[in-house]
Design an enzyme around this catalytic site. Sequence first.
Site, PDB file in Angstrom:
ATOM      1  N   LYS A 154       9.230   4.849  -1.908  1.00  0.00           N
ATOM      2  CA  LYS A 154       8.625   3.982  -2.916  1.00  0.00           C
ATOM      3  C   LYS A 154       7.793   4.787  -3.886  1.00  0.00           C
ATOM      4  O   LYS A 154       7.009   5.615  -3.424  1.00  0.00           O
ATOM      5  CB  LYS A 154       7.742   2.971  -2.186  1.00  0.00           C
ATOM      6  CG  LYS A 154       7.007   2.016  -3.072  1.00  0.00           C
ATOM      7  CD  LYS A 154       6.067   1.194  -2.251  1.00  0.00           C
ATOM      8  CE  LYS A 154       5.162   0.447  -3.212  1.00  0.00           C
ATOM      9  NZ  LYS A 154       4.099  -0.216  -2.544  1.00  0.00           N
TER      10      LYS A 154
ATOM     11  N   LYS B 122       5.495   7.008   0.464  1.00  0.00           N
ATOM     12  CA  LYS B 122       4.951   6.184  -0.623  1.00  0.00           C
ATOM     13  C   LYS B 122       4.085   7.076  -1.500  1.00  0.00           C
ATOM     14  O   LYS B 122       3.130   7.697  -1.026  1.00  0.00           O
ATOM     15  CB  LYS B 122       4.135   5.048  -0.026  1.00  0.00           C
ATOM     16  CG  LYS B 122       3.456   4.176  -1.066  1.00  0.00           C
ATOM     17  CD  LYS B 122       2.770   3.000  -0.403  1.00  0.00           C
ATOM     18  CE  LYS B 122       2.012   2.157  -1.407  1.00  0.00           C
ATOM     19  NZ  LYS B 122       1.292   1.060  -0.752  1.00  0.00           N
TER      20      LYS B 122
HETATM   21  C1  PBG Z   1      -0.011  -2.004  -0.785  1.00  0.00           C
HETATM   22  C2  PBG Z   1       1.170  -2.097  -1.668  1.00  0.00           C
HETATM   23  C3  PBG Z   1       1.273  -1.770  -3.018  1.00  0.00           C
HETATM   24  C4  PBG Z   1       2.570  -2.084  -3.414  1.00  0.00           C
HETATM   25  C5  PBG Z   1       3.229  -2.596  -2.297  1.00  0.00           C
HETATM   26  N1  PBG Z   1       2.351  -2.572  -1.211  1.00  0.00           N
HETATM   27  C6  PBG Z   1       0.255  -1.328  -3.997  1.00  0.00           C
HETATM   28  C7  PBG Z   1      -0.444  -0.041  -3.899  1.00  0.00           C
HETATM   29  O1  PBG Z   1      -0.174   0.830  -3.075  1.00  0.00           O
HETATM   30  O2  PBG Z   1      -1.349   0.093  -4.706  1.00  0.00           O
HETATM   31  C8  PBG Z   1       3.137  -1.897  -4.787  1.00  0.00           C
HETATM   32  C9  PBG Z   1       4.364  -2.656  -5.087  1.00  0.00           C
HETATM   33  C10 PBG Z   1       4.716  -2.732  -6.519  1.00  0.00           C
HETATM   34  O3  PBG Z   1       4.154  -2.050  -7.392  1.00  0.00           O
HETATM   35  O4  PBG Z   1       5.625  -3.516  -6.818  1.00  0.00           O
HETATM   36  N2  PBG Z   1      -0.326  -3.239  -0.203  1.00  0.00           N
END
Ligand code: PBG
Length: 330
Positions: free
Chosen positions: A249, A196
Amino acid sequence: MTTYPTVRMRRVRRLPPLRRMVRETTLSAADFIYPVFICPGTGVDKPVGSMPGVAQWSVDRLVEEAPRIVDEGIPALILFGIPEQKDAVGSAAWRDDGIVQQAVAALKKRTPELLSIVDLCFCEYTDHGHCGVLKDGVLDNDQTLVNLVKQATSLARAGADVIAPSGMIDGMIARIRAGLDSAGFTEMPILSYAAKYASGFYGPFRDAAESAPQFGDRRSHQMDPANALEALREVAIDLEEGADMVMVKPAMPYLDVIRQVKDRFGYPTAAYQVSGEYSMILAAGKNGWIDEERVMFESLIAIKRAGADMILTYFARRAATILKSKGMPF
Ligand code: PBG
C-alpha cells in the site's frame, strides 16, 4: 528468434475478440474489496469532499447498501470506523459496542455472505490522530500492541471475518495471532498491511476517516518510499509471525513491490489503491484531461498484472457494475 516479416505482432491485435482471447490478465468484481467509512447516527450519508462518490455511512445505511454490493459481485468490504468520541489511547476501538463492532454484527445478520474485513489501527480513534499510544510525543510500540489485541478480539467477537492490522507496529502480527488464538479464534485469517509506505497519497482518506495526525507524521513507523528490499523483509517477518495474506500500500506507485512480494513469497497478495490514487483520477477526469473510466480500468489491470490477487479500491462498485454490463472499455 523469428522476426519480421515472418512475425507480425499486430496479427493478434487487430480483431477485438482475438485481442480479448490473448489477454493475459483479467479483472472481475471478485478481485475487489470495497472500503467503507462508518459513522455514528442513523440515516447518515455524508459525502467526503476530497473523494467524490465516497461517503461516511451510519450503520443502517451500510446495511441498506450491503445487498446491492453483494449483487454487484463484490465479495468483501473493509471497514473503517469514525467513533463518537476520541481519546488519548483510542479506547473506542475495543469497545464491544464500538462503531465497527456494531457494523460487523449488523452486516452478519443482513448479508452473511459479504466478508467483513476490519482495519485495525487507532488513528481514527485517538484525539491526536496517531496510530496508537504516545509516550513523550512518540508512538509507543509495545503499549500499542496490548491495545491491538483488545481491538482484534473485540472485533472477532462481533463477527469480523478477517482482521487487517494497518498500523505498521513491530510485532503486531505475532501478538494479534497469539491473542486471537488464546481467545479461541484460531481460524481467524489475518491480512497484514505488511508493506505500508509513509505516503502523501493518503491525504483524502484522512479527511474521510477524520484521522489526520494533529502534529508530526507517520514516518517513524510507515516505510520510506525509497525502499523495496525493506518491504520484502517486512513481508517475511509478518509471514513468519503468522500473517495469512499480505498487502502492499499504496498500489500504483509501488507496482514493483507488489511484483517482488508475489514472486518471492507466493502468498495471497493484496494491493490498496488508496484515496489519493482514486481522487487524482477523478480530478483529472473531471477536468477533461483524461478519460476517467478508461484510466480507472487501466490502473486496476496494472495492479492485477503486477501480481495482486485482490485490490482494495474505492472504484470497486463502479468497476464491478461496468464489468457486468459491458466489460472493460479496451
Ligand atoms: C490507517 C489507514 C490509513 C489508510 C488505510 N488505513 C491511513 C494512514 O495510514 O494514514 C489509508 C487508505 C487510503 O488512503 O485510502 N488506519
